[in-house]
Design a protein around this motif. Sequence first.
Motif, PDB file in Angstrom:
ATOM      1  N   THR A  45       0.855  -1.188   0.000  1.00  9.65           N
ATOM      2  CA  THR A  45       0.000   0.000   0.000  1.00  9.65           C
ATOM      3  C   THR A  45       0.886   1.231   0.000  1.00  9.65           C
ATOM      4  O   THR A  45       2.082   1.158   0.320  1.00  9.65           O
ATOM      5  CB  THR A  45      -0.923   0.005   1.227  1.00  9.65           C
ATOM      6  N   ASN A  70      -2.507  -5.865  -4.236  1.00  6.01           N
ATOM      7  CA  ASN A  70      -3.529  -5.113  -3.515  1.00  6.01           C
ATOM      8  C   ASN A  70      -4.744  -4.964  -4.431  1.00  6.01           C
ATOM      9  O   ASN A  70      -4.680  -4.245  -5.444  1.00  6.01           O
ATOM     10  CB  ASN A  70      -3.002  -3.736  -3.104  1.00  6.01           C
ATOM     11  N   ARG A  73      -5.937  -1.238  -5.320  1.00  6.65           N
ATOM     12  CA  ARG A  73      -5.048  -0.233  -5.905  1.00  6.65           C
ATOM     13  C   ARG A  73      -4.660  -0.660  -7.315  1.00  6.65           C
ATOM     14  O   ARG A  73      -4.403  -1.833  -7.592  1.00  6.65           O
ATOM     15  CB  ARG A  73      -3.748  -0.096  -5.089  1.00  6.65           C
ATOM     16  N   VAL A  76       1.048   0.961  -6.779  1.00  8.06           N
ATOM     17  CA  VAL A  76       1.572   1.308  -5.458  1.00  8.06           C
ATOM     18  C   VAL A  76       2.992   1.823  -5.621  1.00  8.06           C
ATOM     19  O   VAL A  76       3.865   1.103  -6.125  1.00  8.06           O
ATOM     20  CB  VAL A  76       1.564   0.092  -4.497  1.00  8.06           C
TER      21      VAL A  76
END
Length: 608
Positions: A45, A70, A73, A76
């Motif tokens: 993250t 993730n 997202r 990152v």
Amino acid sequence: MSDTEMTGEVKIFSSADPSHDIWKQGFQPLEPIFKPRSVAVLGATDRAGSVGRSVMENLGVFKGGVYPINPKRAEVLGHKAYPGISELKGKVDLAVIATPAPTVPDLVKECVDAGVKGAIVLSAGFKERGEPGIELERQILSHIKGTRFRVIGPNCLGMMNPVMDLNASFASKMAQRGNVGFISQSGALCTAILDWSFRENVGFSSFISIGSMLDVDWGDLIDYLGNDPHTKSILLYMESIGNPESFLSAAREVAMTKPIIVIKAGRTAAAAQAAASHTGSLTGSDEALEAAFRRCGVLRVDTISELFEMAEVLAKQPRPKGPRLSIVTNAGGPGVLATDALVRVGGKLAVLSDETRAALDGFLPPHWSHANPVDILGDADAERYAKSLEVLIKDSANDGVLVVLTPQAMTDSTRIAEDLAKRAKNSPKPVLASWMGGEGILEGRHVLRQGGVPDFSYPDDAARTFQYMWAYSENLRALYETPTVVDADPSLDAPDRLTAYEIIREALRNKKTLLSEYESKKLLEAYRLPTVRTEIARTPEEAVRLAEGMGYPVVLKLLSETITHKTDVGGVQLNLTDAEAVRKAYERIEKSVEAKAGPGHFDGVTVQ
């Protein structure tokens, strides 16, 4: 080898999972963890202050592929993000998992299915939390059983391989390159030592936080570092030994070629309790571990500074062939301090031979000490130091020399250091130095270190280090010892294997992992090993009857299926000399256990 506190209890170990021994079949499964071509971060993250972000930032200098995982997202920190590891099938060697503990088992399974070779689980919340965490660990083990997938952690800081520019951790900085392999069971200690290493300019070949050792244990890592050409010495901070067989086997083999130096925490009951609270493991019988370390060539030290000092000293100096130390000093007090420290840790002050004393008489002032420590007086110059050292190096009555210098008005500490480094270079025995003082002796200390002479701020530290060197030599010597084979005494009874079998079977039937002290002694007796006679009493009257049959004095100890640390609850009563003392001791133990541990923990006492 017991993995319990010092109560005489024995831990029962089941057969090791075959998947943990694949490296013995010619495949080294830790290679993809320490030298991966690509790394995936599960829980990556860009949220400030998060573990996932710290890991991603630390991987910024890694030259291989970095894949954040993730599902929320698209990217990152400039890297394309993926919703799951399955989308990278066959592309990832190492997974770093930084997600909540309940999610980890399923993520590990996904990694295994995707062909990932290994994982570092940073997440906490496993066996240190009790049964819910233990169940999560069982699930992880079920997913990796029978595979070559390996796991470091959980509940760890991570791992660094500075040689590969790999920082798969959430530490604040990358360790410097060097030749020390460092393994710690405490992540917080890792960060403190990392900060210290920058100040002291210490470098590492590997820097590993091992966590609670769900899978990869001490033995695995010692074996790996033992074969690593970049590692010259292996340093351990240990709280629990885990699998003793794995540790002892690997240490015995690797110690032949590389020093293994350990700090083992948990000497006291209080320290053992503190260690168990964050590793979820008992720390092990200290006496048993001490003996095991000696027998497999491992050197045990007491402080973090000694851990790194010994790595440096053993790399620079020959090992002593005995415990006898000669001390040269230009001040009496430091010599006395060094002598006290040496003797307290089991070393010996060398006795000067007649030839050595005569040689020293030939050039030292009349008022020199005429004994060891060799006080060459406060006005000693470089020539006096050099000649004294030369004589003592040749003296067969000692096994090493410590040179102590205090800054007197006529003392040229730098020139003395230059002469000392020159003579120590070809010495067949270790030469240590203690340059005491401040700014005036700093250049001399630098000369010593550049010349390979270990230098200490205080002579008592140097003396203790010499004794550690001798202990290490003794430990290695023990590795080469071959037990003497003797004919069995026909008068001795054969082992009672049936009784031994029944003791173990009953324990396993009751799902016990520890044999009580009473059961342990009965097991030893079954194999005709001498023990102190021990019997169980369930009432004060029964205790008195057994004591009178054994003969006074006797000892009463708590018998409990639930309490391991007897002394913590007043469960040991010593030197009982008559029936009344035995009766009162029984009642004291029962009341103390109920008061400190609550009802249901008292099962009687053993009389011995």
